[in-house]
Design an enzyme around this catalytic site. Sequence first.
Site, PDB file in Angstrom:
ATOM      1  NE  ARG B 305      -4.119  -2.130   1.594  1.00 40.89           N
ATOM      2  CZ  ARG B 305      -5.147  -2.550   2.319  1.00 40.89           C
ATOM      3  NH1 ARG B 305      -5.262  -2.191   3.586  1.00 40.89           N
ATOM      4  NH2 ARG B 305      -6.078  -3.332   1.782  1.00 40.89           N
ATOM      5  CG  HIS B 448      -3.817  -1.165  -7.584  1.00 41.20           C
ATOM      6  ND1 HIS B 448      -2.667  -1.638  -8.141  1.00 41.20           N
ATOM      7  CD2 HIS B 448      -3.578   0.127  -7.282  1.00 41.20           C
ATOM      8  CE1 HIS B 448      -1.764  -0.677  -8.165  1.00 41.20           C
ATOM      9  NE2 HIS B 448      -2.283   0.400  -7.662  1.00 41.20           N
ATOM     10  CD  GLU B 449      -1.753  -4.179  -3.368  1.00 40.53           C
ATOM     11  OE1 GLU B 449      -2.143  -4.564  -2.256  1.00 40.53           O
ATOM     12  OE2 GLU B 449      -1.115  -4.892  -4.153  1.00 40.53           O
ATOM     13  N   GLY B 450      -6.769  -2.344  -2.212  1.00 42.79           N
ATOM     14  CA  GLY B 450      -7.751  -1.773  -1.290  1.00 42.79           C
ATOM     15  C   GLY B 450      -8.238  -0.446  -1.826  1.00 42.79           C
ATOM     16  CD  GLN B 455      -6.312   1.670   1.693  1.00 43.13           C
ATOM     17  OE1 GLN B 455      -5.708   1.793   2.753  1.00 43.13           O
ATOM     18  NE2 GLN B 455      -6.212   0.588   0.933  1.00 43.13           N
TER      19      GLN B 455
END
Lengths: 598, 598
Positions: B305, B448-450, B455
């Site tokens: 992240r 992406h990545e959450g 978040q």
Amino acid sequence: MSHALSRRDLDFLLYEWLDVEALTRRERYAEHSRETFDAVLDLTADIGEKHFAPHNRVADANEPRMRPDGTVEMIPEVKAAMDAYGESGLITGTFDESVGGMQLPTVVARASMAWLQAANASTASYALLTTANAALLAEYGTDDQIETFVKPMLEGRWFGTMCLSEPQAGSSLADITTRAEKQDDGTYRVTGSKMWISGGDHELSENIVHLVLAKTPGGRPGVHSISLIIVPKYLPAADGGRGERNDITLTGLNHKMGNRGTTNTALAIGDGTHRPGGRAGAVGYLVGEEHRGLSYMFHMMNEARIGVGFLATALGYVGYLKAVEYAAGRAQGRPLGAKDPESPQVPIIEHTDVRRMLLAQKAYVEGGLALGLYCSKLVDDQITAADADEAAEIGLLLDVLTPIAKSWPSQWCLKANDLAIQVHGGYGYTRDYDVEQHYRDNRLNPIHEGTHGIQGMDLLGRKVIMQGGKGLGLLTARIAATVAAARAAGGAAADYADRLDVAWTRLVDLTGALWADRDPAVALANSSVYLESFGHLVVAWLWLEQFLAVGDAQGDFYDGKRMAARYFFRHELPQVGPWIDLLASMDSTSAEMNPAWF
Amino acid sequence: MSHALSRRDLDFLLYEWLDVEALTRRERYAEHSRETFDAVLDLTADIGEKHFAPHNRVADANEPRMRPDGTVEMIPEVKAAMDAYGESGLITGTFDESVGGMQLPTVVARASMAWLQAANASTASYALLTTANAALLAEYGTDDQIETFVKPMLEGRWFGTMCLSEPQAGSSLADITTRAEKQDDGTYRVTGSKMWISGGDHELSENIVHLVLAKTPGGRPGVHSISLIIVPKYLPAADGGRGERNDITLTGLNHKMGNRGTTNTALAIGDGTHRPGGRAGAVGYLVGEEHRGLSYMFHMMNEARIGVGFLATALGYVGYLKAVEYAAGRAQGRPLGAKDPESPQVPIIEHTDVRRMLLAQKAYVEGGLALGLYCSKLVDDQITAADADEAAEIGLLLDVLTPIAKSWPSQWCLKANDLAIQVHGGYGYTRDYDVEQHYRDNRLNPIHEGTHGIQGMDLLGRKVIMQGGKGLGLLTARIAATVAAARAAGGAAADYADRLDVAWTRLVDLTGALWADRDPAVALANSSVYLESFGHLVVAWLWLEQFLAVGDAQGDFYDGKRMAARYFFRHELPQVGPWIDLLASMDSTSAEMNPAWF
């Protein structure tokens, strides 16, 4: 059914809010009725679904190419769509019956065009450009020019363009170098280069009517030497068809991030590629008087700017509808606090943050559509005004609102497209879904027809101070009337009215303060912030108008309107506070920044 | 010279602000010096300019294709760049000397990687993914796994991926259906489908080491049954090379709006396309213990992240540098009030509104870089902490900052790319200039990545309340220390400190209020607004840190820093006010919105 705009929302805005039906009581529109308006919208929806929407992504993936012979290769669906559009007669919408038009109210014609823009923005642009061109010539051209150029455009056989920018003069029209020289026969010969010309070449129509800004000898320097010249791709033949090839040629296609279906061109004018009448130089025909070209063009540009606002709104709107459909159908995750990790996943529309993103989109796109239709209705009010004074007042109001009608949807309906991608998640970032294209297409709108920054300068540097601020005063009076009505209605309406009134009053007061020492460098240091504050307040006002039009009506549609209004007043309007604070502080950070310090 | 990051700014942030040189006094980094750090950055710049930047647009215009035989076709420049990168040894940056690493501080390795991300985000992603994979295995793998899988990755011969998402489970990992069954020989057989796997297949490396999340029998439902399995594309051979083809195959490439140079794949695992050991099912090797897969992956995901934040920052940064160069070179228009319309046009950087757009970009991208480097330095502080308590505290602080390090640059450095296009005008909308690609590439990062929304939930729903809000308290203490130092410095610093202190205190107080009745539906109703408020305040704090680090230093660079800080405090920080007001009002508009009302 393919998505475009919401007909339910259009019906609300046109009939329940703006009372467009009342226009039919005015002489100009007396032949019309709600039935004819609805028929236009039905026809538009049908053409949009059958001919425009199906090739939207195809046109994006297969952008026009310039062949070695200098002609343009394009997917055939575009011509098929434009042929169907031409045959429908929709292009004649607002034109006078005397030239073969339907004499529709502008507001109805705009709604129709917005539908097509939502279905396929790139293909619709050819129609929009042609309409704008024909409207200008219908206003300022001679009877002969109308007969020769406007009629074939209204028949859908010839298309039109606007040729303003040049490679060295994008936003700075004073610096164009294209020149036109009067000939003994009264025609002109034109030479120069034009850049960024949308629809500047293609094989979609029999002919292309270019309206070219060119300097003619004898004017004062800068913009005061600019004249407006008709430069057709083919000279008109005596029989009304197309004659000799004129000396205006495609030199390149611009390859854009989006909006790819519309050719965007560099054109050489009068470089001798063709030799009409046996010699180099493009043959042109003066519109109106010499050196008044920019004033004619500005008349059209106001309409074009409102048209850009509609384009931005339409793209935001169709993305919003697709995001709602996706969110209702895509299962992912569980409600907060769900205990069983193996319970079925829920549609993502059940997640509050997804609804926040959808509500924001709804507030932006329905707000943008309300703004565009409001301005369009003003055009109709102006055309049918009781007297010249009333027409002039409405014109002033339109002058003030035009930078907003252009810039606000270009900013916030682009934001709506951004949120539509976000709702789709990873899928939204792929070209398997439409929303990424809408976002790329929409990114054009803060740039063309006067950048965002130029709209800010236009609004704060010209529109709100002209005639001693009369236009701003007229707008303030209208807002005050809505505020008064909302206070009378009480409840949430009164609360919204108070919030709007406080912020609007601050902004108006500030306008004078910014200009207190009459130094443009001081007044305009944060003109973009002024533009954005003004825009958000205007749209808040129009959301309050919608809220009042909803009244106590029951049903999902009206509940949705109430929630979108609430969203705008709680989440959006307050953002204006710090912007106005910044303006009030006369902040000079950007002005003081030295280029060497970047 | 091609653009990437500003070395001057990196030197300031690393040496003048973060005092990275002091790390060399710690045992782990004792072999290093400023000279070795600089050598790494010099080498990176050289590789970036020679091997990464030149094919950035080429890779975008010629995205990878899946051949009929299922392999991936790609422009050769990507492999050449990755070969050069592998040979440089840069990939071994942070790894221990014992596994052949350079044992560099994370903060230096991150700066190096960000440079390559700015030069060519898509190609750099292969390196980043491989590093993340190798780092996870170096931490949780057995010695044998490190020897077998990590070493070839650090030699640049094998690449790595992370396989989390599935078509029906993007953000919802509890719902993955990929399964792994233990075999008598201790290996696993894996079956399932993975989606959105970056670098999931290609011919760039001899082998690809996939780290696959899969459910193994016996765990509790949901995420507690997930294990982490190594599934290499080719089984490792006894000689350290690649052996039999494993049963994991490419089923499709996703076609994205941007970031096109990185393959993004759908993978079939164990469907029998290949038959390792004579039968269907992908052979896999368990990492660590069963059912703890997600906890291992989360360790890596925090780093990933922060890596996404750097990617977003790098793209914003390079776009900013290009916008400055364009604005300084492009002549258009004249100063306000210029009398002579035929005077020469000035570079557009002379226009205040253009400088506003450049200053905003500068504030975003230098703020984003400061944020990423600060977090990376915390990683180093954690690794070299004096004791476990100190390490745990720094870990908590990192936990709180990670959602910001990911989300803030993804939002605001994307905005910087938007402004870079706007500075370029029509040219910026064409593919003749780079900025439209940076914008398209960067649009991936809030997804992406959450996602951004996730978040927000992670920050407000977990990070700021865990251990009784200890992490938030640690951050507050650091902010308070900066505020105190700024007050002591007086002048503008004290003014900025007051503004930050007031807003931060409000947000912290609010955190408790939101959770007062312990109902997540109430507390998290506007978690995205909380995330954005928190992010803007954290970056304001880091701008105050930079402002203090500048002190009274003289020169263009320092003047630029001062102006960017001033921009952030005057134009950006105040925007947080209405966001906090909204949170304080416990607004439930989105929560109350009924899906049927859209």
